[in-house]
Design a protein around this motif. Sequence first.
Motif, PDB file in Angstrom:
ATOM      1  N   ARG A   5     -47.955  14.881  12.300  1.00  8.85           N
ATOM      2  CA  ARG A   5     -46.666  14.669  11.689  1.00  8.85           C
ATOM      3  C   ARG A   5     -46.544  15.329  10.332  1.00  8.85           C
ATOM      4  NH1 ARG A   5     -45.981  11.103   6.968  1.00  8.85           N
ATOM      5  NH2 ARG A   5     -43.881  11.660   6.404  1.00  8.85           N
ATOM      6  N   PHE A   8     -46.078  18.841  10.910  1.00 12.60           N
ATOM      7  CA  PHE A   8     -44.742  18.938  11.491  1.00 12.60           C
ATOM      8  C   PHE A   8     -43.679  18.967  10.400  1.00 12.60           C
ATOM      9  CE2 PHE A   8     -41.190  16.153  13.102  1.00 12.60           C
ATOM     10  CZ  PHE A   8     -40.627  17.065  13.962  1.00 12.60           C
ATOM     11  N   ALA A  17     -38.254  23.863  13.247  1.00 13.88           N
ATOM     12  CA  ALA A  17     -39.217  23.516  14.283  1.00 13.88           C
ATOM     13  C   ALA A  17     -39.763  24.732  14.993  1.00 13.88           C
ATOM     14  CB  ALA A  17     -38.550  22.577  15.294  1.00 13.88           C
ATOM     15  N   LEU A  20     -43.099  26.362  14.001  1.00 18.64           N
ATOM     16  CA  LEU A  20     -44.390  25.749  14.285  1.00 18.64           C
ATOM     17  C   LEU A  20     -45.237  26.616  15.203  1.00 18.64           C
ATOM     18  CD1 LEU A  20     -43.258  22.087  14.936  1.00 18.64           C
ATOM     19  CD2 LEU A  20     -44.401  22.977  12.912  1.00 18.64           C
ATOM     20  N   GLY A 357     -45.148  14.972  15.749  1.00 16.08           N
ATOM     21  CA  GLY A 357     -45.046  16.383  16.075  1.00 16.08           C
ATOM     22  C   GLY A 357     -45.502  16.737  17.466  1.00 16.08           C
ATOM     23  N   CYS A 358     -45.605  15.745  18.364  1.00 14.28           N
ATOM     24  CA  CYS A 358     -46.036  16.036  19.739  1.00 14.28           C
ATOM     25  C   CYS A 358     -45.074  15.418  20.740  1.00 14.28           C
ATOM     26  CB  CYS A 358     -47.470  15.573  19.972  1.00 14.28           C
ATOM     27  SG  CYS A 358     -47.776  13.811  19.710  1.00 14.28           S
TER      28      CYS A 358
END
Length: 516
Positions: A5, A8, A17, A20, A357-358
């Motif tokens: 996170r 993220f 996003a 990433l 973040g997953c």
Amino acid sequence: MTIDRRRFLAALGAGGAMALAGTRSAAAYQGTGRPGGARPRPAVDAWPARTRRASAVMPPDWRALKRRLGDRLVLPTDPDYPTARLGFNELNDDQLPAAVARCASPSDVQACLEVARGHGIPIAARGGGHSYLGYSIPNAGLVIDVRSMARVHVRPDGIATVGAGARLIEVYAALAAAGRLLPAGSCPTVGVSGLTLGGGIGVLTRKYGLTCDRLAAAQVVTADSCLRTASPESEPDLYWALRGGGGGNFGVVTRFAFRTEPAPLMTTISLRFPAGSVPAVMGAWQEWVAEAPFELWATCQIAGGTPPSCRVVGCYVGPEETANALVDQLIAAAGTQPTTRTVQLKTYLDAMKYMGGCANDTIEQCHPTWEGGVLGRAAFVAASRVLGPDPLDSGAVTELMTGRTGIDLLLDSLGGAVSELAPDATAFPHRSSLASAQVYAGATPADQEQITTSVDEVRDGLARLGATGAYVNYIDATLPDWGTAYYGANLPRLKEVAHCYDPDGVFAFPQSVVFG
């Protein structure tokens, strides 16, 4: 792709996003570990002298421990040692423990202590391996790895028993299956042990309190190899110290019991603001979270640059309509429209995956292991501060972050339920604080000294602005007056508890409470 996170949020603040994918830039990592450079790492000869009284005169009998643990004791000559020894931060990879004991039960931990204590080597427990300074992988020491003790069981009364080696995403998944929740951190690979023992700040903190506030009891192996239960009725001083007194100070926890709550639907919030708006947004954000309902948690993430940029990410325990109304209040107060705005209703587990973040990964993909490779690791330096009850000067913070491309400042809101307890109710002292602050930057061995200097400058600049506390879970080798910064007025009592349960310094390390 799996990403924690903090990485993220940092990446979102650095450009969204989509940035990433495939990046290892300074803005892409957020988490744990800080070696060398301007922050001297504690090599074995820097360990407190009282932990080295026997030094090399009488090394532990590793063969005896091998007979008890079998191939779960990993020595430097074993084929899996190169990965078994690793922590999360790649910059700590030159730390070479003498042995790694993969403990599957409290009796394994007891056996480790019976063999290793009194031989002058550092002994440390490792859960998720996210120690900022690599204290859980002591050079020339014994790593008591508790990852095999990771079972999570939820009782009908809502009490969850959690093995000390469980990682947060595993805890969240098991709780969600039972319709329950636990307020905790958001990085999915972080171990529940270190998080809880240092306090436990996360996205549900304002509504449900710190993770340590939910601790009903803990099973602990102390330095004398005794298995104890710490609770309000049994070992109450130890129980008090385990709730925010920092990991590694009082023994090896093997199991926790937490009070959980029913898991409602939640709304996640993500706002990106244009460059140059940091003074207005940060100023409005501080007033907004101070007055917000307990159901709202939010972080203001500032990415250094010329000018700095910022993003606000949050979680509201409740419906999307109410979350949108609160977002409208922030935008009006800031006087700046976000360039992107996303407000989405999610289940508890989906919200935790999103904040980690997953969101699009399986549970297994949310916590990759590096024991079979190098997945899920990162290289960075980081520091922390904790704000007081009053807002910081947002213009001064903006100036502090100007020109510092690659450095991120995360302000995570506190208040709410955290402030309902007195500073000495648990070992965690920052009950009146508005927010915690993380300073983070990706690094390589070649540039870490330069980056560390810049990170420290931001940390010290925040202190001059009034953020003089610090969070022990973001442990910092060069933090001035670190004992007081971490523990405040609770430090003397913590020293007493440590002396009571570990009078010989079996678990001592450079930033043990006894040296604060």
